[in-house]
Motif scaffolding. Structure first.
Motif, PDB file in Angstrom:
ATOM      1  N   LEU A  97       0.838  -1.195   0.000  1.00 13.73           N
ATOM      2  CA  LEU A  97       0.000   0.000   0.000  1.00 13.73           C
ATOM      3  C   LEU A  97       0.874   1.246   0.000  1.00 13.73           C
ATOM      4  O   LEU A  97       2.058   1.181   0.376  1.00 13.73           O
ATOM      5  N   PRO A  98       0.315   2.386  -0.382  1.00  9.99           N
ATOM      6  CA  PRO A  98       1.071   3.645  -0.279  1.00  9.99           C
ATOM      7  C   PRO A  98       1.379   3.965   1.182  1.00  9.99           C
ATOM      8  O   PRO A  98       0.623   3.595   2.081  1.00  9.99           O
ATOM      9  N   ALA A  99       2.460   4.623   1.416  1.00 20.45           N
ATOM     10  CA  ALA A  99       2.859   5.081   2.762  1.00 20.45           C
ATOM     11  C   ALA A  99       3.215   3.900   3.658  1.00 20.45           C
ATOM     12  O   ALA A  99       4.385   3.533   3.772  1.00 20.45           O
ATOM     13  N   TYR A 100       2.237   3.286   4.309  1.00 19.92           N
ATOM     14  CA  TYR A 100       2.488   2.163   5.207  1.00 19.92           C
ATOM     15  C   TYR A 100       1.899   0.892   4.609  1.00 19.92           C
ATOM     16  O   TYR A 100       0.858   0.923   3.942  1.00 19.92           O
ATOM     17  N   ASP A 101       2.549  -0.258   4.895  1.00 18.29           N
ATOM     18  CA  ASP A 101       2.042  -1.499   4.321  1.00 18.29           C
ATOM     19  C   ASP A 101       0.890  -2.074   5.155  1.00 18.29           C
ATOM     20  O   ASP A 101       0.535  -1.552   6.219  1.00 18.29           O
ATOM     21  N   GLY A 102       0.296  -3.158   4.642  1.00 20.72           N
ATOM     22  CA  GLY A 102      -0.858  -3.756   5.306  1.00 20.72           C
ATOM     23  C   GLY A 102      -0.553  -4.290   6.688  1.00 20.72           C
ATOM     24  O   GLY A 102      -1.435  -4.295   7.564  1.00 20.72           O
ATOM     25  N   PHE A 103       0.678  -4.761   6.904  1.00 19.33           N
ATOM     26  CA  PHE A 103       1.038  -5.263   8.223  1.00 19.33           C
ATOM     27  C   PHE A 103       0.937  -4.157   9.276  1.00 19.33           C
ATOM     28  O   PHE A 103       0.496  -4.383  10.404  1.00 19.33           O
ATOM     29  N   HIS A 104       1.358  -2.954   8.885  1.00 16.97           N
ATOM     30  CA  HIS A 104       1.266  -1.810   9.797  1.00 16.97           C
ATOM     31  C   HIS A 104      -0.180  -1.546  10.200  1.00 16.97           C
ATOM     32  O   HIS A 104      -0.489  -1.392  11.391  1.00 16.97           O
ATOM     33  N   TRP A 105      -1.086  -1.538   9.206  1.00 18.28           N
ATOM     34  CA  TRP A 105      -2.482  -1.221   9.516  1.00 18.28           C
ATOM     35  C   TRP A 105      -3.166  -2.357  10.265  1.00 18.28           C
ATOM     36  O   TRP A 105      -4.035  -2.103  11.110  1.00 18.28           O
ATOM     37  N   CYS A 106      -2.770  -3.591  10.001  1.00 21.70           N
ATOM     38  CA  CYS A 106      -3.306  -4.710  10.779  1.00 21.70           C
ATOM     39  C   CYS A 106      -2.928  -4.547  12.246  1.00 21.70           C
ATOM     40  O   CYS A 106      -3.764  -4.727  13.149  1.00 21.70           O
ATOM     41  N   ARG A 107      -1.682  -4.193  12.493  1.00 23.84           N
ATOM     42  CA  ARG A 107      -1.225  -3.992  13.865  1.00 23.84           C
ATOM     43  C   ARG A 107      -1.973  -2.843  14.541  1.00 23.84           C
ATOM     44  O   ARG A 107      -2.395  -2.954  15.705  1.00 23.84           O
ATOM     45  N   GLU A 108      -2.165  -1.754  13.816  1.00 24.42           N
ATOM     46  CA  GLU A 108      -2.877  -0.603  14.378  1.00 24.42           C
ATOM     47  C   GLU A 108      -4.335  -0.951  14.707  1.00 24.42           C
ATOM     48  O   GLU A 108      -4.857  -0.559  15.753  1.00 24.42           O
ATOM     49  N   ILE A 109      -4.986  -1.693  13.820  1.00 24.17           N
ATOM     50  CA  ILE A 109      -6.378  -2.089  14.066  1.00 24.17           C
ATOM     51  C   ILE A 109      -6.463  -3.020  15.263  1.00 24.17           C
ATOM     52  O   ILE A 109      -7.372  -2.900  16.095  1.00 24.17           O
ATOM     53  N   ARG A 110      -5.509  -3.946  15.374  1.00 26.80           N
ATOM     54  CA  ARG A 110      -5.534  -4.890  16.493  1.00 26.80           C
ATOM     55  C   ARG A 110      -5.324  -4.205  17.852  1.00 26.80           C
ATOM     56  O   ARG A 110      -5.710  -4.736  18.877  1.00 26.80           O
ATOM     57  N   PHE A 111      -4.696  -3.046  17.848  1.00 25.31           N
ATOM     58  CA  PHE A 111      -4.531  -2.305  19.103  1.00 25.31           C
ATOM     59  C   PHE A 111      -5.880  -1.873  19.673  1.00 25.31           C
ATOM     60  O   PHE A 111      -6.035  -1.723  20.884  1.00 25.31           O
ATOM     61  N   VAL A 112      -6.863  -1.658  18.793  1.00 21.90           N
ATOM     62  CA  VAL A 112      -8.134  -1.077  19.242  1.00 21.90           C
ATOM     63  C   VAL A 112      -9.349  -1.958  18.984  1.00 21.90           C
ATOM     64  O   VAL A 112     -10.443  -1.647  19.451  1.00 21.90           O
ATOM     65  N   SER A 113      -9.184  -3.059  18.247  1.00 26.33           N
ATOM     66  CA  SER A 113     -10.360  -3.841  17.860  1.00 26.33           C
ATOM     67  C   SER A 113     -10.014  -5.309  17.602  1.00 26.33           C
ATOM     68  O   SER A 113      -8.889  -5.636  17.211  1.00 26.33           O
ATOM     69  N   LYS A 114     -11.016  -6.168  17.812  1.00 26.19           N
ATOM     70  CA  LYS A 114     -10.896  -7.592  17.491  1.00 26.19           C
ATOM     71  C   LYS A 114     -11.665  -7.934  16.217  1.00 26.19           C
ATOM     72  O   LYS A 114     -11.966  -9.100  15.957  1.00 26.19           O
ATOM     73  N   VAL A 115     -11.983  -6.925  15.414  1.00 30.02           N
ATOM     74  CA  VAL A 115     -12.727  -7.134  14.179  1.00 30.02           C
ATOM     75  C   VAL A 115     -11.993  -8.151  13.303  1.00 30.02           C
ATOM     76  O   VAL A 115     -10.755  -8.166  13.250  1.00 30.02           O
ATOM     77  N   PRO A 116     -12.717  -9.040  12.609  1.00 32.67           N
ATOM     78  CA  PRO A 116     -12.053 -10.009  11.723  1.00 32.67           C
ATOM     79  C   PRO A 116     -11.265  -9.299  10.616  1.00 32.67           C
ATOM     80  O   PRO A 116     -11.716  -8.297  10.067  1.00 32.67           O
ATOM     81  N   ILE A 117     -10.081  -9.843  10.303  1.00 33.51           N
ATOM     82  CA  ILE A 117      -9.203  -9.257   9.290  1.00 33.51           C
ATOM     83  C   ILE A 117      -8.765 -10.349   8.309  1.00 33.51           C
ATOM     84  O   ILE A 117      -8.322 -11.417   8.727  1.00 33.51           O
ATOM     85  N   ILE A 118      -8.903 -10.052   7.018  1.00 29.72           N
ATOM     86  CA  ILE A 118      -8.428 -10.954   5.967  1.00 29.72           C
ATOM     87  C   ILE A 118      -7.443 -10.188   5.090  1.00 29.72           C
ATOM     88  O   ILE A 118      -7.736  -9.086   4.626  1.00 29.72           O
ATOM     89  N   PHE A 119      -6.265 -10.773   4.875  1.00 30.88           N
ATOM     90  CA  PHE A 119      -5.289 -10.169   3.973  1.00 30.88           C
ATOM     91  C   PHE A 119      -5.556 -10.615   2.541  1.00 30.88           C
ATOM     92  O   PHE A 119      -5.894 -11.775   2.286  1.00 30.88           O
ATOM     93  N   LEU A 120      -5.393  -9.690   1.597  1.00 31.05           N
ATOM     94  CA  LEU A 120      -5.420  -9.970   0.163  1.00 31.05           C
ATOM     95  C   LEU A 120      -4.074  -9.552  -0.399  1.00 31.05           C
ATOM     96  O   LEU A 120      -3.663  -8.406  -0.208  1.00 31.05           O
ATOM     97  N   SER A 121      -3.367 -10.460  -1.073  1.00 23.80           N
ATOM     98  CA  SER A 121      -2.055 -10.070  -1.568  1.00 23.80           C
ATOM     99  C   SER A 121      -1.608 -10.944  -2.724  1.00 23.80           C
ATOM    100  O   SER A 121      -1.932 -12.133  -2.788  1.00 23.80           O
ATOM    101  N   SER A 122      -0.865 -10.347  -3.657  1.00 19.34           N
ATOM    102  CA  SER A 122      -0.268 -11.100  -4.759  1.00 19.34           C
ATOM    103  C   SER A 122       1.045 -11.735  -4.331  1.00 19.34           C
ATOM    104  O   SER A 122       1.591 -12.569  -5.044  1.00 19.34           O
ATOM    105  N   ARG A 123       1.548 -11.349  -3.164  1.00 19.72           N
ATOM    106  CA  ARG A 123       2.785 -11.945  -2.663  1.00 19.72           C
ATOM    107  C   ARG A 123       2.502 -13.357  -2.162  1.00 19.72           C
ATOM    108  O   ARG A 123       1.504 -13.592  -1.498  1.00 19.72           O
TER     109      ARG A 123
END
Length: 225
Positions: free
Chosen positions: A54-80
């Motif tokens: 992603l631009p600026a910060y990658d998905g791992f960064h945003w997953c970590r930030e979301i997990r700090f405040v929420s237990k919402v389900p998270i699914i990664f989508l990636s070509s890697r």
């Protein structure tokens, strides 16, 4: 239902938004990829889909930030397709990893199964059980022992719940995968292994050691000590 899609490819975003709308699922996304958390807090989605690159910060960064405040389900989508990408995603609290290019029907099935599993259990009355001196609180998604508490992801809690429902008996991998994803055709075998290993590690952190056993070639067992 509303899901948040953190994806910077407009064509992929619109394709997913259009297809999910057919299932009465709204798809929202950030306008500014440096302010993803502002959108998350404003929209309060029931599930998050995140690309890694992603631009600026990658998905791992945003997953970590979301997990700090929420237990919402998270699914990664990636070509890697490197195995460590999946491992990192799961270690950071993601519930699944879908590799691009993907079949839209598979993605929809995974999202629907995860939404059902997550919010069906949340609607149940608070439930606490005792296990090896610990308290397993299904309503709070946490295990506590001697004052130490460990929060579990939805997948970890679901796996533990299935294993404890058949305590001291072997639960096959096939049965766990069917219960997790509703249909084992939509399962990546590595996902189950990563989630069970992470569950075992989390339990060990609060002193519950050797309580989830691997029975080679058979499955897993939650033991009563």
């Amino acid at each position: 239902m509303k899901i948040m899609l953190i994806e910077d490819d407009p064509s992929i975003f619109e394709l997913i938004r259009e297809r999910f709308s057919q299932w009465d699922i709204d798809v929202v996304g950030p306008e500014d990829f440096q302010q993803v958390m502002d959108t998350f807090e404003k929209e309060q989605p029931e599930l998050v889909l995140i690309d890694i690159q992603l631009p600026a910060y990658d998905g791992f960064h945003w997953c970590r930030e979301i997990r700090f405040v929420s237990k919402v389900p998270i699914i990664f989508l990636s070509s890697r397709d490197h195995p460590m990408d999946m491992v990192m995603a799961m270690q950071m609290g993601a519930d699944d990893f879908v590799q691009k290019p993907f079949h839209m029907e598979v993605l929809i099935a995974k999202v629907q199964a995860l939404l059902r599993r997550t919010y069906t259990y949340q609607e149940q009355a608070p439930e606490i059980i005792q296990w090896n001196g610990a308290q397993v609180d299904y309503s709070r998604s946490e295990v506590s022992l001697n004052g130490e508490k460990m929060a579990l992801t939805k997948n970890e809690l679901f796996i533990l719940r299935v294993l404890l429902s058949q305590a001291d008996k072997i639960v096959s991998r096939d049965e766990l995968m069917r219960k997790l994803w509703d249909d084992e055709r939509f399962v990546n075998d590595n996902t189950l292994t990563v989630n069970v290993n992470r569950l075992r590690q989390r339990l060990e952190e609060i002193g519950l050691e050797e309580v989830i056993l691997t029975k080679k070639g058979l499955g897993y067992m939650a033991v009563t000590l």
